[in-house]
Design an enzyme around this catalytic site. Structure first.
Site, PDB file in Angstrom:
ATOM      1  N   LYS A   1       0.841  -1.196   0.000  1.00 11.81           N
ATOM      2  CA  LYS A   1       0.000   0.000   0.000  1.00 11.81           C
ATOM      3  C   LYS A   1       0.885   1.259   0.000  1.00 11.81           C
ATOM      4  O   LYS A   1       0.615   2.213  -0.722  1.00 11.81           O
ATOM      5  CB  LYS A   1      -0.917   0.011   1.235  1.00 11.81           C
ATOM      6  CG  LYS A   1      -2.093  -0.940   1.113  1.00 11.81           C
ATOM      7  CD  LYS A   1      -2.907  -0.970   2.384  1.00 11.81           C
ATOM      8  CE  LYS A   1      -4.071  -1.930   2.264  1.00 11.81           C
ATOM      9  NZ  LYS A   1      -5.057  -1.521   1.249  1.00 11.81           N
TER      10      LYS A   1
ATOM     11  N   LYS B   1       8.222  -9.618  14.627  1.00 10.33           N
ATOM     12  CA  LYS B   1       8.793  -9.680  15.976  1.00 10.33           C
ATOM     13  C   LYS B   1       9.368 -11.076  16.229  1.00 10.33           C
ATOM     14  O   LYS B   1       8.727 -12.074  15.887  1.00 10.33           O
ATOM     15  CB  LYS B   1       7.681  -9.382  16.994  1.00 10.33           C
ATOM     16  CG  LYS B   1       8.159  -8.750  18.285  1.00 10.33           C
ATOM     17  CD  LYS B   1       6.977  -8.308  19.129  1.00 10.33           C
ATOM     18  CE  LYS B   1       7.394  -7.593  20.390  1.00 10.33           C
ATOM     19  NZ  LYS B   1       8.037  -6.303  20.165  1.00 10.33           N
TER      20      LYS B   1
ATOM     21  N   LYS C   1       8.466  11.291  23.210  1.00  6.33           N
ATOM     22  CA  LYS C   1       8.691  10.572  24.467  1.00  6.33           C
ATOM     23  C   LYS C   1       9.747  11.308  25.296  1.00  6.33           C
ATOM     24  O   LYS C   1      10.554  12.061  24.732  1.00  6.33           O
ATOM     25  CB  LYS C   1       9.171   9.158  24.152  1.00  6.33           C
ATOM     26  CG  LYS C   1       8.060   8.254  23.631  1.00  6.33           C
ATOM     27  CD  LYS C   1       8.408   6.816  23.899  1.00  6.33           C
ATOM     28  CE  LYS C   1       7.160   5.966  23.856  1.00  6.33           C
ATOM     29  NZ  LYS C   1       7.418   4.585  24.255  1.00  6.33           N
TER      30      LYS C   1
ATOM     31  N   GLU D   1       1.654  -2.909  13.040  1.00  2.00           N
ATOM     32  CA  GLU D   1       2.095  -1.616  13.584  1.00  2.00           C
ATOM     33  C   GLU D   1       2.877  -0.868  12.506  1.00  2.00           C
ATOM     34  O   GLU D   1       3.835  -1.411  11.941  1.00  2.00           O
ATOM     35  CB  GLU D   1       2.985  -1.795  14.816  1.00  2.00           C
ATOM     36  CG  GLU D   1       3.373  -0.436  15.408  1.00  2.00           C
ATOM     37  CD  GLU D   1       4.401  -0.507  16.515  1.00  2.00           C
ATOM     38  OE1 GLU D   1       4.074  -0.171  17.657  1.00  2.00           O
ATOM     39  OE2 GLU D   1       5.549  -0.905  16.233  1.00  2.00           O
TER      40      GLU D   1
HETATM   41  P1  0O2 Z   1      11.149  -3.085  18.225  1.00  2.00           P
HETATM   42  O1  0O2 Z   1      12.076  -4.189  17.974  1.00  2.00           O
HETATM   43  O2  0O2 Z   1      11.667  -1.747  17.753  1.00  2.00           O
HETATM   44  O3  0O2 Z   1       9.753  -3.338  17.767  1.00  2.00           O
HETATM   45  P2  0O2 Z   1       1.844  -1.073  22.779  1.00  2.00           P
HETATM   46  O4  0O2 Z   1       1.434  -2.091  23.767  1.00  2.00           O
HETATM   47  O5  0O2 Z   1       2.575  -1.672  21.597  1.00  2.00           O
HETATM   48  O6  0O2 Z   1       0.738  -0.121  22.363  1.00  2.00           O
HETATM   49  P3  0O2 Z   1       4.384  -0.018  23.544  1.00  2.00           P
HETATM   50  O7  0O2 Z   1       5.031  -1.351  23.331  1.00  2.00           O
HETATM   51  O8  0O2 Z   1       4.826   0.779  24.743  1.00  2.00           O
HETATM   52  O9  0O2 Z   1       2.813  -0.151  23.585  1.00  2.00           O
HETATM   53  O10 0O2 Z   1       4.535   0.783  22.213  1.00  2.00           O
HETATM   54  P4  0O2 Z   1       5.140   2.189  21.844  1.00  2.00           P
HETATM   55  O11 0O2 Z   1       5.870   2.850  22.972  1.00  2.00           O
HETATM   56  O12 0O2 Z   1       4.071   2.969  21.173  1.00  2.00           O
HETATM   57  O13 0O2 Z   1       6.174   1.749  20.754  1.00  2.00           O
HETATM   58  C1  0O2 Z   1       7.179   0.836  21.012  1.00  2.00           C
HETATM   59  C2  0O2 Z   1       8.148   0.878  19.835  1.00  2.00           C
HETATM   60  O14 0O2 Z   1       8.449   2.236  19.500  1.00  2.00           O
HETATM   61  C3  0O2 Z   1       9.467   0.250  20.207  1.00  2.00           C
HETATM   62  O15 0O2 Z   1       9.436  -1.093  19.847  1.00  2.00           O
HETATM   63  C4  0O2 Z   1      10.462   1.037  19.353  1.00  2.00           C
HETATM   64  O16 0O2 Z   1      10.462   0.545  18.034  1.00  2.00           O
HETATM   65  C5  0O2 Z   1       9.852   2.413  19.348  1.00  2.00           C
HETATM   66  N1  0O2 Z   1      10.285   3.243  20.498  1.00  2.00           N
HETATM   67  C6  0O2 Z   1       9.499   3.707  21.494  1.00  2.00           C
HETATM   68  N2  0O2 Z   1      10.206   4.477  22.347  1.00  2.00           N
HETATM   69  C7  0O2 Z   1      11.465   4.501  21.883  1.00  2.00           C
HETATM   70  C8  0O2 Z   1      12.685   5.149  22.346  1.00  2.00           C
HETATM   71  O17 0O2 Z   1      12.741   5.857  23.345  1.00  2.00           O
HETATM   72  N3  0O2 Z   1      13.806   4.926  21.576  1.00  2.00           N
HETATM   73  C9  0O2 Z   1      13.788   4.160  20.442  1.00  2.00           C
HETATM   74  N4  0O2 Z   1      14.936   4.017  19.768  1.00  2.00           N
HETATM   75  N5  0O2 Z   1      12.671   3.528  20.007  1.00  2.00           N
HETATM   76  C10 0O2 Z   1      11.533   3.701  20.712  1.00  2.00           C
HETATM   77  P5  0O2 Z   1      10.152  -2.195  20.743  1.00  2.00           P
HETATM   78  O18 0O2 Z   1       9.119  -3.104  21.256  1.00  2.00           O
HETATM   79  O19 0O2 Z   1      11.069  -1.549  21.738  1.00  2.00           O
HETATM   80  O20 0O2 Z   1      11.049  -3.013  19.799  1.00  2.00           O
END
Ligand code: 0O2
Length: 232
Positions: free
Chosen positions: A46, A71, A138, A165
């Site tokens: 898309k 994941k 954040k 996502e």
């Molecule tokens: P990966 O490997 O990157 O996927 P949810 O239950 O999903 O709604 P969650 O998990 O708190 O709530 O989601 P959020 O905070 O919206 O998004 C999480 C993902 O955003 C993370 O995935 C990162 O990819 C990114 N992210 C969020 N905060 C930060 C940060 O401070 N620094 C960086 N570099 N990335 C961030 P994962 O799960 O960490 O891993």
């Protein structure tokens, strides 16, 4: 439905056991992952289509790169543990929004919102949740627009809605997030230094954001003067 694999704590050896079981039971888990892969492919396509159409209308490509990731089993188990839900294919599907991830790296900040809107209006896309970490960064300084979308995949005998996502960000936001992610896993940093480093990283995120705003202002200035930008 397969019997739940209950894990109440997660030393690595136990995670490895659950991981092996998930894989050896194969069936439902592997099937679920194939559904997520298909949904990821649908969403990626898309965005590719939008990029082509946008470039023919506006003479420039809003998307620099698209990255997709499924994941890992280890991350799935860790997250299920964190939220306290037993690991099973059914529970994964009901509780996790980010098993399938599509990251769209855009040229300019306004492209992010245009693309998000263009995706959201498609009649086979349902936006479940939006988190705007660009308007509300954040505390770390992290910026991106996150959308959880539901979209159908068409299988041989059923139409199945899957969640994906979508993370939309600029090159500058991606540059910061990638390096910050790597640096965060340097575990031997003492606590007092870690605080100072977090502040430095926050300052870098602010600088990257300022650069994004300036680049957008420059593009708009060039457009206002009647020149086309970025014909590919
Ligand atoms: P990966 O490997 O990157 O996927 P949810 O239950 O999903 O709604 P969650 O998990 O708190 O709530 O989601 P959020 O905070 O919206 O998004 C999480 C993902 O955003 C993370 O995935 C990162 O990819 C990114 N992210 C969020 N905060 C930060 C940060 O401070 N620094 C960086 N570099 N990335 C961030 P994962 O799960 O960490 O891993």
């Amino acid at each position: 439905m397969e019997e739940n694999l209950k894990i109440t704590f997660a030393p690595d050896i136990l995670k490895d056991r659950v991981l092996c079981e998930l894989k050896s039971r194969g069936g439902e888990y592997m099937q679920l992952m194939s559904y997520y892969s298909s949904a990821m492919l649908e969403v990626e396509t898309k965005f590719k289509v939008l990029n082509i159409e946008y470039s023919s209308r506006f003479d420039r490509n809003p998307i620099e790169t698209i990255k997709t990731r499924l994941k890992s089993p280890k991350s799935i188990i860790e997250k299920m543990n964190r939220i306290g839900v037993p690991v099973s294919a059914e529970n994964i599907e009901h509780n996790l929004n980010d098993v399938a991830g599509v990251r769209v790296i855009c040229s300019f900040v306004d492209d992010i919102y245009k693309l998000a809107d263009m995706l959201a209006v498609q009649d086979d896309v349902y936006v479940v949740k939006t988190k705007d970490y660009i308007k509300n960064p954040k505390p770390s300084g992290y910026r991106s627009l996150h959308l959880i979308v539901e979209t159908p995949i068409f299988l041989s005998n059923e139409k199945r809605y899957m969640r994906v996502e979508v993370q939309l960000r600029t090159i500058a936001m991606d540059f910061w997030a990638s390096l910050e992610h790597k640096l965060r896993y340097k575990k031997d940093i003492p606590a007092d230094a870690a605080q100072e480093i977090a502040r430095q990283l926050y300052d870098c995120a602010e600088a990257a954001s300022k650069t994004d705003q300036e680049m957008l202002a420059i593009r708009r200035r060039i457009e206002a003067s009647g020149f086309k930008t970025g014909i590919e």
